[in-house]
Design a protein around this motif. Structure first.
Motif, short mmCIF file in Angstrom:
data_model
loop_
_atom_site.label_atom_id
_atom_site.label_comp_id
_atom_site.label_asym_id
_atom_site.label_seq_id
_atom_site.Cartn_x
_atom_site.Cartn_y
_atom_site.Cartn_z
N UNK A 281 0.71 -1.24 0.02
CA UNK A 281 0.13 0.05 -0.10
C UNK A 281 0.88 1.27 0.07
N UNK A 282 1.91 1.28 0.90
CA UNK A 282 2.64 2.39 0.96
C UNK A 282 3.54 2.72 -0.36
N UNK A 283 4.04 1.56 -0.94
CA UNK A 283 4.81 1.84 -2.02
C UNK A 283 3.97 2.39 -3.10
N UNK A 284 2.68 1.55 -3.36
CA UNK A 284 1.89 2.19 -4.63
C UNK A 284 1.38 3.60 -4.15
N UNK A 285 1.07 3.88 -2.88
CA UNK A 285 0.63 5.33 -2.63
C UNK A 285 1.96 6.64 -3.14
N UNK A 286 3.13 5.85 -2.69
CA UNK A 286 4.19 6.75 -2.86
C UNK A 286 4.31 7.17 -4.42
N UNK A 287 4.01 6.07 -5.11
CA UNK A 287 4.18 6.08 -6.68
C UNK A 287 2.90 6.55 -7.42
N UNK A 288 2.03 7.10 -6.55
CA UNK A 288 0.83 8.07 -7.43
C UNK A 288 -0.42 7.16 -7.32
N UNK A 289 -0.78 6.11 -6.50
CA UNK A 289 -2.08 5.55 -6.39
C UNK A 289 -2.96 6.50 -5.50
N UNK A 290 -4.17 6.69 -6.27
CA UNK A 290 -5.00 7.68 -5.55
C UNK A 290 -6.28 6.87 -5.18
N UNK A 291 -6.66 6.69 -4.19
CA UNK A 291 -7.68 6.06 -3.74
C UNK A 291 -8.66 6.87 -2.89
N UNK A 292 -9.89 6.95 -3.05
CA UNK A 292 -11.01 7.74 -2.39
C UNK A 292 -12.10 6.94 -2.22
N UNK A 293 -12.93 7.52 -1.32
CA UNK A 293 -14.24 6.69 -0.89
C UNK A 293 -15.74 7.11 -1.43
N UNK A 294 -16.50 6.23 -1.41
CA UNK A 294 -18.06 6.76 -1.57
C UNK A 294 -18.31 7.64 -0.24
N UNK A 295 -17.90 7.13 0.91
CA UNK A 295 -18.31 7.52 2.28
C UNK A 295 -17.20 7.34 3.28
N UNK A 296 -16.50 8.51 3.76
CA UNK A 296 -15.61 8.55 4.49
C UNK A 296 -16.01 8.01 5.82
N UNK A 297 -15.05 7.51 6.93
CA UNK A 297 -15.29 7.20 8.20
C UNK A 297 -14.91 8.17 9.26
N UNK A 298 -15.53 8.69 10.21
CA UNK A 298 -15.30 9.72 11.13
C UNK A 298 -14.64 8.76 12.24
N UNK A 299 -13.26 8.97 12.34
CA UNK A 299 -12.58 8.35 13.46
C UNK A 299 -12.36 9.41 14.49
N UNK A 300 -13.07 9.11 15.57
CA UNK A 300 -13.13 10.23 16.50
C UNK A 300 -11.71 10.15 17.66
#
Length: 342
Positions: A281-300
């Motif tokens: 995951x970290x390697x792909x993110x550093x190389x430009x992988x863009x991941x978004x969600x339909x619904x984000x989660x509120x981590x309080x």
């Protein structure tokens, strides 16, 4: 501001508590919130997606803290667990929802004591039970979530989520922090646009959305095994890719083989659907992988347990300070040693 006050201020009515591993301090966090609610005159309800409150973990055979409930609280739990509890309860309603421990019953605590809780195991039943607890008077419903049932913390089920983490994850504090930061990152990915949500909601299937707004739906049985077929359909006309269901390391690797993926977003339902290796995951993110969600989660909040059942422990102050540095945007609470900050 204390955690219970944060929850109330943000109007979170249903909050899940998810442990990143067994014995990460989930029950300790729940007991802490029960005490805080009483101290602040906040009426709460509790339930669970697994079974909690038993003296010994049924899987690891380690000692567990009991769930201690206070007079006036509400609980939704299976019938047989009430026979194993010493708290005195009044039955308010039977739900018709079955579990291995019997039917889920809504009760009011009439005399404080220890209780075992075992509630619904699916999102639909959990939403119903939470609604009934609120109907009878609970201002906030806390759901004790099982490690293998993360879906209870999805926006489809609850308003917000508390993550419980601790020394049990690893003897190496750095690894515990890395795993926790990864989980928080996955849960708090930003949301896609309203227009993309509208397009996806019409299909409700894994699909490729093109720049002109048209949609290609791959002929696959599941996204988990359909990575290569999805990848074959991504070209320069693709604006984004929506993946319904679980997103695994293998699936991301299949998609990443397509050079066109570098410039577009991968959309997932929410962070509970990610099942990826941290390093990949970290390697792909550093190389430009863009991941978004339909619904984000509120981590309080992230709650910390610096003690492992295996006998080792972390320095509490160092553990908390290190976690705060790596996850600055989320409240960190040491429910075992330090409690909540004012």
């Amino acid at each position: 501001m204390r955690l219970i006050e944060d929850i109330l201020k943000n109007n979170y009515e249903t909050v899940s508590i998810i442990g990143l591993a067994k014995n990460a301090g989930k029950t300790v966090a729940l007991n802490y919130l029960i005490e805080e609610a009483e101290n602040n005159n906040i009426n709460i309800g509790i339930t669970s997606t697994g079974r909690d409150g038993e003296n010994t973990d049924l899987v690891t055979q380690t000692q567990k803290p009991s769930v201690y409930v206070r007079e006036g609280m509400y609980a939704a739990t299976a019938k047989k667990t009430l026979l194993l509890s010493d708290a005195k309860t009044e039955i308010l309603e039977t739900t018709g929802i079955s579990t291995p421990m019997g039917e889920v019953i809504i009760v009011k605590i009439r005399q404080g004591g220890n209780i075992q809780i075992a509630g619904p195991v699916n999102v639909t039943d959990m939403k119903y039970v939470a609604g009934r607890l609120k109907h009878f008077g609970a201002q906030i419903v806390f759901i004790d979530g099982a490690i293998d049932r993360k879906a209870v913390s999805s926006p489809a089920a609850t308003d917000a989520c508390i993550m419980a983490t601790g020394a049990v994850l690893s003897r190496d504090m750095k690894k515990v922090i890395e795993k926790t930061a990864h989980a928080v990152e996955c849960y708090t990915l930003k949301q896609t646009t309203d227009e993309i949500k509208r397009i996806v909601s019409k299909k409700n299937k894994t699909c490729i959305i093109l720049h002109d707004g048209s949609v290609i739906v791959p002929e696959i049985k599941t996204s988990i095994t359909g990575g290569k077929k999805i990848s074959e359909l991504i070209d320069e006309n693709a604006a984004c890719v929506f993946v319904k269901g679980a997103v695994t390391t293998a699936l991301l690797k299949d998609l990443w083989e397509n050079k066109y993926l570098r410039g577009i977003e991968v959309i997932i339902e929410d962070g509970t659907k990610l099942f990826t290796d941290i390093n990949v995951w970290n390697e792909m993110r550093q190389k430009g992988l863009k991941v978004v969600t339909l619904n984000s989660i509120n981590v309080v909040a992230v709650t910390l347990n610096p003690v492992s059942p295996a006998g080792y422990f972390f320095d509490s102050a160092l553990f908390r300070e290190s976690m705060e540095r790596h996850i600055p945007a989320v409240k960190i609470v040491d429910v075992v040693s330090g409690g909540d900050a004012e």
